[in-house]
Scaffold this motif. Structure first.
Motif, PDB file in Angstrom:
ATOM      1  N   LYS A  70       0.961  -1.129   0.007  1.00 21.52           N
ATOM      2  CA  LYS A  70       0.045   0.153   0.052  1.00 21.52           C
ATOM      3  C   LYS A  70       1.023   1.257  -0.053  1.00 21.52           C
ATOM      4  O   LYS A  70       1.794   1.234   0.781  1.00 21.52           O
ATOM      5  N   LYS A 112      -6.611   5.096  -1.658  1.00 25.44           N
ATOM      6  CA  LYS A 112      -5.214   4.470  -2.320  1.00 25.44           C
ATOM      7  C   LYS A 112      -5.898   3.739  -3.522  1.00 25.44           C
ATOM      8  O   LYS A 112      -5.103   3.771  -4.533  1.00 25.44           O
ATOM      9  N   SER A 113      -6.929   2.893  -3.256  1.00 23.71           N
ATOM     10  CA  SER A 113      -7.112   2.044  -4.685  1.00 23.71           C
ATOM     11  C   SER A 113      -7.376   2.806  -5.894  1.00 23.71           C
ATOM     12  O   SER A 113      -7.024   2.666  -6.994  1.00 23.71           O
ATOM     13  N   GLU A 139       0.601  -8.083   6.110  1.00 25.88           N
ATOM     14  CA  GLU A 139       0.013  -9.608   5.854  1.00 25.88           C
ATOM     15  C   GLU A 139      -1.173  -9.432   5.238  1.00 25.88           C
ATOM     16  O   GLU A 139      -2.300  -8.636   5.607  1.00 25.88           O
ATOM     17  N   ALA A 193      -4.954 -10.478   4.682  1.00 24.06           N
ATOM     18  CA  ALA A 193      -5.819 -11.205   5.719  1.00 24.06           C
ATOM     19  C   ALA A 193      -6.621 -12.077   4.623  1.00 24.06           C
ATOM     20  O   ALA A 193      -7.089 -11.485   3.643  1.00 24.06           O
ATOM     21  N   VAL A 214      -8.516  -4.239   8.380  1.00 28.43           N
ATOM     22  CA  VAL A 214      -7.796  -4.162   6.910  1.00 28.43           C
ATOM     23  C   VAL A 214      -7.458  -2.771   6.361  1.00 28.43           C
ATOM     24  O   VAL A 214      -6.471  -2.761   5.665  1.00 28.43           O
ATOM     25  N   ASP A 215      -8.064  -1.689   6.959  1.00 23.48           N
ATOM     26  CA  ASP A 215      -7.987  -0.313   6.326  1.00 23.48           C
ATOM     27  C   ASP A 215      -8.572   0.674   7.324  1.00 23.48           C
ATOM     28  O   ASP A 215      -9.411   0.380   7.924  1.00 23.48           O
TER      29      ASP A 215
END
Ligand code: ADP
Ligand code: MG
Length: 225
Positions: free
Chosen positions: A57, A66-67, A108, A110, A219-220
């Motif tokens: 990321k 970000k995506s 990592e 998930a 996760v974010d």
């Protein structure tokens, strides 16, 4: 004031994702292992230490989604794939934005779980309110979310979960096993505690939070000051 928040405030910026994740971790939220890297070589070394598969990321104070700018690469399985992902990400992000890049986060990966959202918004009249909902269409299309003002008790957090339609999915439908609703309740309580302790936070967003049969993973995370 928490040192992570003080440092960001001094630079007049929001928390960077690794800072937000560190803060979440201190408040008992389940976060994945991660490392910050400044170069491709460091990113590869970080991935080796964490163990593949990993997610890459972008870290930038200027990038909120970000995506949208090519700043997230998932399912990286090898050193070569990491090196290629790093190059591709830098090229993508630089082409699409003028953002100042601080580095990258190697995280990592998930396992997929039921996607939930835990957030905080400031109500002009009543102050901070905690939000819960299931991710994807539940929140975007159905607006299936619940809100509570602080302070938030464990009982209230549990009611927040149960009053959403998405709760049916967490309870387990069509023979599926129930998800970790006790762990989820604890996450909501801990997020509320974090917000209550840190009044400098203007907005908080955990999206997605993956919920499993046992356990869960942030996760974010976004924390705006
Ligand atoms: P954005 O800033 O675009 O919201 P996210 O960090 O949410 O970026 O990443 C986009 C998507 O990539 C997530 O919604 C999730 O599906 C996937 N993802 C990100 N990080 C991980 C991770 N550590 N493990 C598994 N999937 C991830
Ligand atoms: Mg996200």
């Amino acid at each position: 004031m928490h040192e992570i928040i003080a440092a960001a405030k001094a630079e007049n910026r929001n928390l960077l994702e690794p800072e937000a994740i560190k803060l979440f971790q201190e408040y008992g939220l389940p976060v994945p292992g991660f490392k910050v890297a400044k170069t491709k070589e460091e990113a590869v070394a970080a991935a080796r230490l964490l163990g593949y598969p990993v997610v890459l990321k972008i870290i930038s104070r200027d990038i909120l989604h970000k995506s949208d700018v090519g700043g997230v690469k998932v399912n990286i399985q090898s050193d070569d794939a990491m090196a290629a992902a790093y190059d591709a990400m830098m090229e993508d992000v630089r082409r699409r934005t003028a953002a100042e890049i601080e580095g990258v986060m190697v995280v990592e990966q998930a396992d997929k779980g039921v996607e939930c959202i835990v957030g905080m918004v400031q109500d002009q009249q009543f102050g901070p309110a905690i939000m819960f909902g299931l991710g994807g269409i539940f929140v975007e299309v159905l607006k299936d979310v619940s809100f509570r003002l602080l302070p938030l008790s464990r009982e209230e957090a549990e009611t927040m979960i149960k009053e959403t339609k998405g709760y049916q999915l967490l309870k387990g439908i069509r023979g599926e096993k129930a998800k970790d609703i006790i762990g989820l309740t604890e996450c909501i309580v801990n997020a509320a505690r974090l917000v209550g302790d840190n009044p400098e936070i203007r907005e908080l967003d955990i999206n997605p939070l993956f919920v499993y049969e046992q356990g869960l993973k942030v996760v974010d995370g976004r924390v705006l000051l």
